[in-house]
Design an enzyme around this catalytic site. Structure first.
Site, PDB file in Angstrom:
ATOM      1  N   SER A  97     -56.760  79.511   3.557  1.00 49.29           N
ATOM      2  CA  SER A  97     -55.797  80.585   3.758  1.00 49.29           C
ATOM      3  C   SER A  97     -55.916  81.192   5.154  1.00 49.29           C
ATOM      4  O   SER A  97     -55.595  80.553   6.145  1.00 49.29           O
ATOM      5  CB  SER A  97     -55.967  81.631   2.665  1.00 49.29           C
ATOM      6  OG  SER A  97     -54.967  82.598   2.713  1.00 49.29           O
ATOM      7  N   ASP A 240     -50.009  83.017   7.574  1.00 48.43           N
ATOM      8  CA  ASP A 240     -51.420  82.636   7.603  1.00 48.43           C
ATOM      9  C   ASP A 240     -51.520  81.114   7.487  1.00 48.43           C
ATOM     10  O   ASP A 240     -50.511  80.404   7.577  1.00 48.43           O
ATOM     11  CB  ASP A 240     -52.184  83.334   6.477  1.00 48.43           C
ATOM     12  CG  ASP A 240     -51.628  83.005   5.102  1.00 48.43           C
ATOM     13  OD1 ASP A 240     -50.453  82.581   5.004  1.00 48.43           O
ATOM     14  OD2 ASP A 240     -52.353  83.163   4.108  1.00 48.43           O
ATOM     15  N   ASP A 242     -52.021  78.893   5.107  1.00 52.11           N
ATOM     16  CA  ASP A 242     -51.313  78.139   4.066  1.00 52.11           C
ATOM     17  C   ASP A 242     -49.943  78.725   3.765  1.00 52.11           C
ATOM     18  O   ASP A 242     -49.291  78.316   2.798  1.00 52.11           O
ATOM     19  CB  ASP A 242     -52.146  78.050   2.783  1.00 52.11           C
ATOM     20  CG  ASP A 242     -52.405  79.395   2.125  1.00 52.11           C
ATOM     21  OD1 ASP A 242     -52.350  80.423   2.823  1.00 52.11           O
ATOM     22  OD2 ASP A 242     -52.682  79.414   0.913  1.00 52.11           O
ATOM     23  N   ASP A 244     -48.703  81.442   2.550  1.00 47.64           N
ATOM     24  CA  ASP A 244     -48.330  82.225   1.373  1.00 47.64           C
ATOM     25  C   ASP A 244     -48.187  83.707   1.712  1.00 47.64           C
ATOM     26  O   ASP A 244     -47.927  84.522   0.837  1.00 47.64           O
ATOM     27  CB  ASP A 244     -49.300  82.012   0.207  1.00 47.64           C
ATOM     28  CG  ASP A 244     -50.704  82.547   0.466  1.00 47.64           C
ATOM     29  OD1 ASP A 244     -51.009  82.930   1.620  1.00 47.64           O
ATOM     30  OD2 ASP A 244     -51.515  82.561  -0.482  1.00 47.64           O
TER      31      ASP A 244
END
Length: 458
Positions: A97, A240, A242, A244
């Protein structure tokens, strides 16, 4: 290796998290899944340099217990979740992340596209720690296949879920900063297909993150702020690693506090009688928005796993949860999907711009009354962590503030609050403070920071 913190497994690769660790997690996960009659799963990753290595490790672990593996390649975490829901297969995402490049990790997703609840994670953790995994005979091992197009299908789903025509009519210029992460392979296409004029920075997939660190906090977004001003963009969007999460920069190149964006998006989405779910570090902005709408606000420990579990519990009792999330840009709209999704969140913000007569700064102006401060205090050993928490507890008990111990220690003074808690993903104690002035927020943060920083442990 840290096992299933607030957002999955994470650690520094080949130190806290090795390929052997990843294989073991996958085998334990696969053993629980096969016990439920599941024989197929999806695996994806973000752009981290160690991602392919760990995908190989987890794919081997799943195959060794009889699970067929769909390998999606690089897609955002919400892209894996969309695939899992569409194909009715569980998923495993290799990502850390927002953590620095040396980190990687594993998130687990159910066949409904939702992060696994705590009880399922605990069952997997029990298998992992007990080493109670039986590999299948050689003739029953799982197959592995490459699946192309998961990112394109994910973008198609997003386009169908937002006001594409309204956004296109607004003729917005969006400056997009995916931070070299997984959003680099989907978000530029998504916003172009929305009808936006898209300008990109740090949009080349690169697991070393040369342009900026993956976490989209103010200190890491100087390039995007300058880029917004240089391109005369209406909005800056940062993800960020990933993708999400979505954090915004307004048309002046000014950083938009995540709590202000969450409040604006929530105000536009909730109705009387709805419920909003957030974490114990929720801003007073969100408290005020929920109260003004006649909606309930329920708080959880920090971390997407806890928020997702609370959403599912509330929905099971018939409650309408319109918005959930945290001020870090991780926002969920459960009517769309119970998943944090940076691209979808950014599109919802574009909808706000399209419906307003003003600018991004105007949209959040009424929610810009508070100042937030965050500080991290690192530790090396678990006994140092415990000594720090003891010091925080003593300071909290001695204070005159209202104390909330849902997750760590939150002190509410009426004109501001401060929260101290250990991170679930990094060896740090985090301190958050909020007040109507910067001086007051700094003073509140200092109160617990001084208590922690003054600890000396042999």
């Amino acid at each position: 290796m840290r096992v299933f913190g607030s957002s999955g497994v994470r650690g520094v690769v080949n130190d806290d998290l090795t390929p052997e660790d990843a294989t073991a997690v996958a085998q334990a996960t696969g053993a629980v899944w096969t016990a439920d009659g599941i024989d197929r799963a999806a695996v994806a990753r973000d752009t981290r340099a160690t991602g392919e290595m760990l995908v190989d490790a987890v794919a081997s672990g799943l195959a060794s217990v009889g699970i067929d593996v769909d390998r999606l390649g690089v897609v955002p975490t919400p892209g894996l979740q969309a695939y899992a829901e569409r194909e009715s297969v569980p998923g495993l995402m290799v990502t850390a992340s927002h953590n620095p490049p040396e980190y990687n990790g594993i998130k687990l997703v159910g066949a409904d596209g939702v992060e696994l609840p705590r009880e399922r994670l605990e069952a997997i953790e029990t298998r992992l720690l007990d080493e109670s995994v039986d590999r299948v005979p050689w003739g029953e091992t799982g197959d592995s296949r490459r699946v192309d197009g998961a990112g394109r299908t994910y973008v198609d789903d997003l386009l169908a879920a937002v006001d594409r025509e309204g956004i296109a009519d607004a003729d917005l210029t969006v400056a997009l900063d995916p931070g070299h992460g997984a959003g680099s392979v989907t978000s530029p296409d998504f916003f172009r297909r929305l009808g936006c004029h898209v300008k990109t920075i740090h949009a080349q997939p690169d697991g070393h993150f040369p342009g900026r660190d993956p976490e989209p906090v103010a200190d890491n977004l100087g390039d995007l702020r300058r880029f917004v001003r240089a391109t005369d963009a209406d909005l800056g969007v940062a993800h960020d690693g990933d993708a999400d999460r979505a954090i915004f920069v307004d048309e002046r190149g000014e950083f938009v506090e995540g709590d202000a964006a969450l409040a604006a998006l929530t105000a536009a989405a909730i109705d009387e009688g709805d419920t909003v779910v957030s974490a114990v570090n929720a801003s007073q902005r969100l408290v005020d928005v929920a109260a003004a709408a006649g909606a309930d606000l329920t708080l959880t420990p920090i971390g997407s796993t806890y928020i997702v579990s609370r959403i599912r519990d509330l929905q099971a009792t018939g409650e309408s949860v319109s918005v959930a999330g945290e001020g870090n840009g991780g926002i969920l709209f459960p009517g769309f999907r119970i998943a944090r999704d940076g691209a979808y969140t950014a599109a919802r913000f574009c909808e706000l711009l399209a419906r307003s007569d003003g600018s991004a700064s105007d949209v959040v102006a009424r929610y810009d009354d508070y100042v937030n401060v965050r500080r991290d205090v690192e530790y090396d050993e678990d006994h140092q962590r415990e000594a720090m928490l003891d010091a925080i507890e003593r300071a909290a008990r001695d204070s005159v503030a209202d104390l909330d111990t849902t997750d760590g220690y939150r002190l509410d003074y009426g004109d501001g609050w401060v929260l101290a808690r250990p991170s679930g993903t990094e060896p740090v104690v985090r301190i958050y403070a909020e007040a109507r002035s910067a001086d007051r927020a700094e003073d509140l943060a200092d109160q617990l920071y001084d208590a922690v920083a003054g600890v000396r442990v042999d």
